[in-house]
Design an enzyme around this catalytic site. Structure first.
Site, PDB file in Angstrom:
ATOM      1  N   GLU A   1      -6.349   9.666   8.615  1.00 35.36           N
ATOM      2  CA  GLU A   1      -4.960   9.555   9.106  1.00 35.36           C
ATOM      3  C   GLU A   1      -4.810  10.263  10.455  1.00 35.36           C
ATOM      4  O   GLU A   1      -3.997   9.875  11.285  1.00 35.36           O
ATOM      5  CB  GLU A   1      -3.984  10.161   8.100  1.00 35.36           C
ATOM      6  CG  GLU A   1      -3.991   9.419   6.791  1.00 35.36           C
ATOM      7  CD  GLU A   1      -2.680   8.702   6.466  1.00 35.36           C
ATOM      8  OE1 GLU A   1      -1.622   9.203   6.849  1.00 35.36           O
ATOM      9  OE2 GLU A   1      -2.756   7.649   5.815  1.00 35.36           O
TER      10      GLU A   1
ATOM     11  N   CYS B   1     -11.184   3.209  -1.584  1.00 34.52           N
ATOM     12  CA  CYS B   1      -9.949   3.775  -1.049  1.00 34.52           C
ATOM     13  C   CYS B   1      -9.691   3.069   0.275  1.00 34.52           C
ATOM     14  O   CYS B   1     -10.631   2.825   1.046  1.00 34.52           O
ATOM     15  CB  CYS B   1     -10.121   5.273  -0.829  1.00 34.52           C
ATOM     16  SG  CYS B   1      -8.761   6.030   0.070  1.00 34.52           S
ATOM     17  N   THR B   2      -8.425   2.751   0.517  1.00 29.73           N
ATOM     18  CA  THR B   2      -8.074   1.990   1.721  1.00 29.73           C
ATOM     19  C   THR B   2      -8.575   2.630   3.020  1.00 29.73           C
ATOM     20  O   THR B   2      -8.844   1.933   3.988  1.00 29.73           O
ATOM     21  CB  THR B   2      -6.538   1.875   1.820  1.00 29.73           C
ATOM     22  OG1 THR B   2      -5.975   3.174   1.581  1.00 29.73           O
ATOM     23  CG2 THR B   2      -5.997   0.876   0.839  1.00 29.73           C
ATOM     24  N   HIS B   3      -8.655   3.953   3.026  1.00 28.93           N
ATOM     25  CA  HIS B   3      -8.985   4.638   4.273  1.00 28.93           C
ATOM     26  C   HIS B   3     -10.486   4.665   4.593  1.00 28.93           C
ATOM     27  O   HIS B   3     -10.870   4.835   5.743  1.00 28.93           O
ATOM     28  CB  HIS B   3      -8.498   6.091   4.216  1.00 28.93           C
ATOM     29  CG  HIS B   3      -7.023   6.227   4.250  1.00 28.93           C
ATOM     30  ND1 HIS B   3      -6.200   5.659   3.304  1.00 28.93           N
ATOM     31  CD2 HIS B   3      -6.211   6.868   5.133  1.00 28.93           C
ATOM     32  CE1 HIS B   3      -4.941   5.954   3.598  1.00 28.93           C
ATOM     33  NE2 HIS B   3      -4.930   6.682   4.695  1.00 28.93           N
TER      34      HIS B   3
ATOM     35  N   ASP C   1       0.848  -1.188   0.000  1.00 28.62           N
ATOM     36  CA  ASP C   1       0.000   0.000   0.000  1.00 28.62           C
ATOM     37  C   ASP C   1       0.884   1.239   0.000  1.00 28.62           C
ATOM     38  O   ASP C   1       2.069   1.179   0.339  1.00 28.62           O
ATOM     39  CB  ASP C   1      -0.920   0.018   1.232  1.00 28.62           C
ATOM     40  CG  ASP C   1      -1.868   1.209   1.196  1.00 28.62           C
ATOM     41  OD1 ASP C   1      -2.544   1.395   0.168  1.00 28.62           O
ATOM     42  OD2 ASP C   1      -1.909   1.989   2.170  1.00 28.62           O
ATOM     43  N   SER C   2       0.271   2.374  -0.329  1.00 28.10           N
ATOM     44  CA  SER C   2       1.003   3.630  -0.315  1.00 28.10           C
ATOM     45  C   SER C   2       1.395   4.037   1.111  1.00 28.10           C
ATOM     46  O   SER C   2       2.287   4.844   1.297  1.00 28.10           O
ATOM     47  CB  SER C   2       0.135   4.723  -0.941  1.00 28.10           C
ATOM     48  OG  SER C   2      -1.112   4.773  -0.273  1.00 28.10           O
TER      49      SER C   2
ATOM     50  N   TYR D   1      -0.605   8.524  -2.673  1.00 25.18           N
ATOM     51  CA  TYR D   1      -0.493   8.258  -4.101  1.00 25.18           C
ATOM     52  C   TYR D   1      -1.677   8.871  -4.859  1.00 25.18           C
ATOM     53  O   TYR D   1      -1.577   9.117  -6.056  1.00 25.18           O
ATOM     54  CB  TYR D   1      -0.512   6.748  -4.374  1.00 25.18           C
ATOM     55  CG  TYR D   1       0.788   5.996  -4.100  1.00 25.18           C
ATOM     56  CD1 TYR D   1       1.846   6.571  -3.399  1.00 25.18           C
ATOM     57  CD2 TYR D   1       0.928   4.687  -4.554  1.00 25.18           C
ATOM     58  CE1 TYR D   1       3.012   5.857  -3.154  1.00 25.18           C
ATOM     59  CE2 TYR D   1       2.098   3.976  -4.326  1.00 25.18           C
ATOM     60  CZ  TYR D   1       3.133   4.554  -3.624  1.00 25.18           C
ATOM     61  OH  TYR D   1       4.291   3.842  -3.385  1.00 25.18           O
ATOM     62  N   GLY D   2      -2.770   9.045  -4.163  1.00 25.07           N
ATOM     63  CA  GLY D   2      -4.026   9.473  -4.805  1.00 25.07           C
ATOM     64  C   GLY D   2      -3.914  10.693  -5.699  1.00 25.07           C
ATOM     65  O   GLY D   2      -4.509  10.725  -6.779  1.00 25.07           O
TER      66      GLY D   2
ATOM     67  N   CYS E   1      -3.799  -0.930  -2.200  1.00 23.96           N
ATOM     68  CA  CYS E   1      -4.059   0.455  -2.586  1.00 23.96           C
ATOM     69  C   CYS E   1      -4.908   0.491  -3.864  1.00 23.96           C
ATOM     70  O   CYS E   1      -4.531  -0.075  -4.892  1.00 23.96           O
ATOM     71  CB  CYS E   1      -2.715   1.130  -2.841  1.00 23.96           C
ATOM     72  SG  CYS E   1      -2.831   2.854  -3.283  1.00 23.96           S
ATOM     73  N   ASN E   2      -6.024   1.174  -3.792  1.00 28.56           N
ATOM     74  CA  ASN E   2      -6.895   1.283  -4.972  1.00 28.56           C
ATOM     75  C   ASN E   2      -6.212   2.057  -6.092  1.00 28.56           C
ATOM     76  O   ASN E   2      -6.383   1.736  -7.261  1.00 28.56           O
ATOM     77  CB  ASN E   2      -8.200   1.988  -4.600  1.00 28.56           C
ATOM     78  CG  ASN E   2      -9.171   1.078  -3.888  1.00 28.56           C
ATOM     79  OD1 ASN E   2     -10.064   0.507  -4.498  1.00 28.56           O
ATOM     80  ND2 ASN E   2      -8.993   0.909  -2.584  1.00 28.56           N
ATOM     81  N   SER E   3      -5.445   3.085  -5.728  1.00 28.43           N
ATOM     82  CA  SER E   3      -4.787   3.905  -6.753  1.00 28.43           C
ATOM     83  C   SER E   3      -3.774   3.075  -7.536  1.00 28.43           C
ATOM     84  O   SER E   3      -3.651   3.211  -8.747  1.00 28.43           O
ATOM     85  CB  SER E   3      -4.091   5.113  -6.101  1.00 28.43           C
ATOM     86  OG  SER E   3      -5.000   5.813  -5.272  1.00 28.43           O
TER      87      SER E   3
HETATM   88  N1  DGL Z   1      -4.082   3.826  -0.440  1.00 29.25           N
HETATM   89  C1  DGL Z   1      -4.708   4.842  -1.245  1.00 29.25           C
HETATM   90  C2  DGL Z   1      -5.840   4.224  -2.066  1.00 29.25           C
HETATM   91  O1  DGL Z   1      -6.488   3.268  -1.660  1.00 29.25           O
HETATM   92  C3  DGL Z   1      -5.226   5.987  -0.404  1.00 29.25           C
HETATM   93  C4  DGL Z   1      -4.119   6.866   0.173  1.00 29.25           C
HETATM   94  C5  DGL Z   1      -3.252   7.498  -0.883  1.00 29.25           C
HETATM   95  O2  DGL Z   1      -3.718   8.429  -1.592  1.00 29.25           O
HETATM   96  O3  DGL Z   1      -2.127   7.069  -1.027  1.00 29.25           O
HETATM   97  O4  DGL Z   1      -6.080   4.669  -3.167  1.00 29.25           O
END
Ligand code: DGL
Length: 251
Positions: free
Chosen positions: A156, A186-188, A13-14, A45-46, A76-78
């Site tokens: 966060e 998104c992971t969050h 993940d990011s 990363y988004g 990470c979805n991104s």
């Molecule tokens: N992990 C990222 C996602 O799921 C979210 C946080 C980021 O922007 O890095 O896209």
């Protein structure tokens, strides 16, 4: 086909967010060991360009080469939106993203095709159009997608309720009335899933990447081993102790 020989997973993940995916994988006990790598030095990363996300993802692949992993999961979805093809071309093990599993989870929920689907993700994920295309292919025509970027730093900060979160929910969601399903792309976002769902009077269903990938792996032959607790090893490109502290709180 059974994949019972697959036992060590690398989860990338990011940053810390992918721990929400780890949580689901650990609950399902699909692996003996999870090696988690969070690129905490370069999160988020988004907002980044696809070429940068691809470069970082390929660097993470190099990191996992030290661990003899059986498969890699991009929590990470991104990254799932932009770098899967490149990762798969270079990796010597299967690489799974979270977007296809999320789309399959929506399919499995069997909502009528007239349902309103709202996709929430980072700018990179939403711009890629991956969720939107996949959901439309299922036959849903009412698909809306937005990037509520402020949700990431709010989570966060550990703000899971209260005025700041309520203002952000209102800021992003007030135009959207009564979706039937929300993709937490998104992971969050699973950490504020209740607040997101409860924002709408009709309480839509929500699709969580972690649960979706765990279910997807099970459907594709990965067998849970309920007697075996998954060992978790956490690595980060910066401040691994900080990440371990977050893991203690979230897991
Ligand atoms: N992990 C990222 C996602 O799921 C979210 C946080 C980021 O922007 O890095 O896209």
């Amino acid at each position: 086909m059974s994949h019972s020989a697959f036992k060590r997973a690398g989860v990338f993940d990011s940053g810390a967010g992918g721990l929400t995916v780890v949580k689901s994988l650990m609950e399902r006990r699909l692996f003996d060991e999870i090696i988690y790598y969070g690129d905490t030095a370069r999160v988020p990363y988004g907002p980044k360009d696809p070429t940068t996300i691809i470069r970082y993802a390929l660097e993470a692949l190099e990191f996992f080469k030290n661990f003899d992993i059986d498969l890699m999961i991009t929590a990470c979805n991104s990254v799932s939106a932009h770098a899967l093809q490149e990762l798969r071309a270079k990796a010597e093990f299967p690489v799974y993203g979270v977007i296809e599993p999320g789309i399959m989870a929506l399919k499995n929920a069997q909502l009528p095709l007239s349902s309103r689907i709202l996709v929430l993700g980072t700018k990179a994920t939403i711009k890629s159009g991956r969720y939107q295309e996949g959901i439309k292919k299922l036959g849903y025509s009412y698909v809306e997608a937005i990037a509520p970027s402020l949700f990431v730093p709010i989570v966060e900060e550990g703000v899971f309720k209260g005025k700041i979160l309520e203002s952000a929910l209102d800021y992003y969601l007030k135009e959207y009335r009564e979706p039937d399903a929300i993709i937490l792309g998104c992971t969050h976002f699973p950490l504020i899933a209740d607040a997101i769902v409860n924002y709408f009077d009709n309480r839509p269903i929500s699709i969580h990447s972690g649960k979706a990938i765990a279910e997807y792996l099970e459907r594709n032959g990965f067998e849970p081993d309920i007697k075996n607790r998954t060992k978790l090893r956490i690595f980060a490109s910066e401040n691994p102790d900080g990440l371990k502290q977050i893991a203690k709180k979230w897991l």
